[in-house]
Design a protein around this motif. Structure first.
Motif, mmCIF file in Angstrom:
data_model
loop_
_atom_site.group_PDB
_atom_site.id
_atom_site.type_symbol
_atom_site.label_atom_id
_atom_site.label_comp_id
_atom_site.label_asym_id
_atom_site.label_seq_id
_atom_site.Cartn_x
_atom_site.Cartn_y
_atom_site.Cartn_z
ATOM 1 N N ILE A 106 37.971 40.843 28.296
ATOM 2 C CA ILE A 106 37.428 40.892 29.606
ATOM 3 C C ILE A 106 38.396 39.604 30.891
ATOM 4 C CG2 ILE A 106 35.623 40.539 31.169
ATOM 5 C CD1 ILE A 106 33.543 40.853 29.203
ATOM 6 N N GLU A 107 38.557 38.717 30.139
ATOM 7 C CA GLU A 107 39.392 37.867 30.669
ATOM 8 C C GLU A 107 41.041 38.134 30.397
ATOM 9 O OE1 GLU A 107 41.062 33.348 29.848
ATOM 10 O OE2 GLU A 107 38.616 33.249 29.545
ATOM 11 N N VAL A 108 41.073 38.918 29.727
ATOM 12 C CA VAL A 108 43.091 39.164 29.979
ATOM 13 C C VAL A 108 42.700 40.450 30.879
ATOM 14 C CG1 VAL A 108 44.897 41.163 28.758
ATOM 15 C CG2 VAL A 108 43.412 38.435 27.769
ATOM 16 N N LEU A 109 41.558 41.180 31.525
ATOM 17 C CA LEU A 109 41.510 42.383 32.013
ATOM 18 C C LEU A 109 41.954 42.052 33.239
ATOM 19 C CD1 LEU A 109 39.637 45.207 29.575
ATOM 20 C CD2 LEU A 109 42.302 45.026 30.641
ATOM 21 N N LYS A 110 40.419 40.618 33.705
ATOM 22 C CA LYS A 110 41.054 40.511 35.575
ATOM 23 C C LYS A 110 41.860 39.623 35.606
ATOM 24 C CE LYS A 110 36.643 38.836 35.884
ATOM 25 N NZ LYS A 110 35.317 37.729 36.330
ATOM 26 N N SER A 111 42.871 39.380 34.390
ATOM 27 C CA SER A 111 44.210 38.520 34.784
ATOM 28 C C SER A 111 44.791 39.461 36.446
ATOM 29 C CB SER A 111 44.629 37.826 34.035
ATOM 30 O OG SER A 111 45.299 38.707 33.213
ATOM 31 N N SER A 112 46.154 38.265 36.594
ATOM 32 C CA SER A 112 46.767 38.766 37.115
ATOM 33 C C SER A 112 47.828 39.214 36.611
ATOM 34 C CB SER A 112 47.025 38.174 38.475
ATOM 35 O OG SER A 112 47.345 36.515 37.709
#
Length: 105
Positions: free
Chosen positions: A56-62
């Motif tokens: 989730i953190e990777v997919l929400k990153s820029s």
């Protein structure tokens, strides 16, 4: 309407499936609950939760889509080592979206 119902039922099944596999049923001994392998156990459930948090953190990153794909594959293919590598070498603070406040002019 039908698509939304189908999508919600698939998502519900995907959310509930890991819970059924989290702790294997064993009638022989109960002291093997910390195993990591087929069936998972408590340690497998913890690793699953950490992997989902990282994904989730990777997919929400820029990050760029290619970088996101590479990190997701690393975490998916190597669950334990991938999480460790991500937290050590990913430079998370540089790719956070909305990190910090903008100053008022």
């Amino acid at each position: 309407m039908i698509f939304n119902t189908l999508l919600s039922s698939i998502l519900l099944q995907l959310c509930l499936a890991p819970l059924g596999l989290a702790a294997p049923i064993s009638t022989q001994t109960l002291d093997n609950s910390w195993q990591y392998g087929t069936g998972g156990g408590l340690l497998g459930l913890i690793v699953l939760i950490l992997d989902i948090i990282v994904l989730i953190e990777v997919l929400k990153s820029s990050r760029t889509p290619l970088q996101k794909l590479v990190w997701c594959l690393v975490v998916f293919l190597f669950p334990v080592i991938g999480v460790i590598i991500y937290y050590l070498f990913s430079n998370r603070s540089a790719y956070q979206r909305g990190s910090g406040y903008e100053s008022l002019a």
